[in-house]
Design a protein around this motif. Sequence first.
Motif, PDB file in Angstrom:
ATOM      1  N   ARG A 124       3.981   7.155   2.372  1.00 26.11           N
ATOM      2  CA  ARG A 124       3.931   6.063   3.348  1.00 26.11           C
ATOM      3  C   ARG A 124       3.681   4.745   2.626  1.00 26.11           C
ATOM      4  O   ARG A 124       2.885   4.706   1.692  1.00 26.11           O
TER       5      ARG A 124
ATOM      6  N   VAL B  56       0.863  -1.172   0.000  1.00 21.98           N
ATOM      7  CA  VAL B  56       0.000   0.000   0.000  1.00 21.98           C
ATOM      8  C   VAL B  56       0.903   1.227   0.000  1.00 21.98           C
ATOM      9  O   VAL B  56       1.750   1.375   0.884  1.00 21.98           O
TER      10      VAL B  56
ATOM     11  N   ASP C   2       0.683  11.410   1.877  1.00 21.29           N
ATOM     12  CA  ASP C   2       0.045  12.108   2.997  1.00 21.29           C
ATOM     13  C   ASP C   2      -0.576  13.418   2.477  1.00 21.29           C
ATOM     14  O   ASP C   2       0.049  14.146   1.708  1.00 21.29           O
TER      15      ASP C   2
ATOM     16  N   GLU D 167       0.861   5.392  -0.082  1.00 16.69           N
ATOM     17  CA  GLU D 167      -0.051   6.514   0.126  1.00 16.69           C
ATOM     18  C   GLU D 167       0.712   7.830   0.214  1.00 16.69           C
ATOM     19  O   GLU D 167       1.768   7.900   0.842  1.00 16.69           O
TER      20      GLU D 167
END
Lengths: 160, 160
Positions: free
Chosen positions: A19, A8, A12, A10
């Motif tokens: 992340r 995963v 922010d 991502e």
Amino acid sequence: MDKTTETVIEADPKVPIIRMTRDFAATPEQLFRAHTDPALFAQWVGPDSLTTRIVHWEASTGGSWRYVSERGGEQYAFHGCFHDVRPDRIVQTFTFDGEPDGVTLGTLWIEPLGDGRTRLRSQSLLDSFEARDAMLQSGMDVGVDQGYAKLDRMVSDGTL
Amino acid sequence: MDKTTETVIEADPKVPIIRMTRDFAATPEQLFRAHTDPALFAQWVGPDSLTTRIVHWEASTGGSWRYVSERGGEQYAFHGCFHDVRPDRIVQTFTFDGEPDGVTLGTLWIEPLGDGRTRLRSQSLLDSFEARDAMLQSGMDVGVDQGYAKLDRMVSDGTL
């Protein structure tokens, strides 16, 4: 997708951080070795199309590293220093020598999930959203996915 | 204020960065030495109330550092690594050991202004606005102002 674990990735929304989270059928000790032993690290880092040669490696608090990844005749060099190396957390800097003014501060957490499974959770902090978004759009997801797939195979074939 | 140069400290509105600018009646070479020679660095860093002892110091790309600052019987330890050390730019990490999970990525630019004057421009990048604002409210401005005033005196008395 035909795999049980996927990375995963991502962005922010508030700070220029990427992340990532990925689970492995491995122990924390195996994943720590994969990130600190230079011969092991060179076997899995990056996309399948690149071969990595370690130039310098001292994976302890206050140490540093340098490696070169090659594809055909092209070379890509990277360097950084190890701010903290602990069994549960590695903090280090990262620069691609082709963009010498760009510096990433990376933190990796190695989190036991029980039953021989372990989560790698990481963040890469940059000093602008432009630099962060350029990194996201650089194809890093391919390198991360292929690298972690190699790590899976090193666990299942006993290399780690 | 009765001085001709003052430190400008600014909080970036978009990213968790503190930026500082301060001019000195010194050459770039003097200011580079002040940041890389451990005996010189220990003489000026921090507020007047603290005495700093260098524990470890290797100010080159891939090196690292550790020092302890003391006030009366109290000790404050800090450590980090040097990501890049160039005459015009030093990139390093920074942790106060009392908050071991907090890491700052610092970049210092040493910029000649001509006529024997030089600008120190720096940024400290943290991974959240909360951590950045806590650092701003910690009294860091006093340490920076008093430290840079010591650096001024080391230039004028010939120590540097």
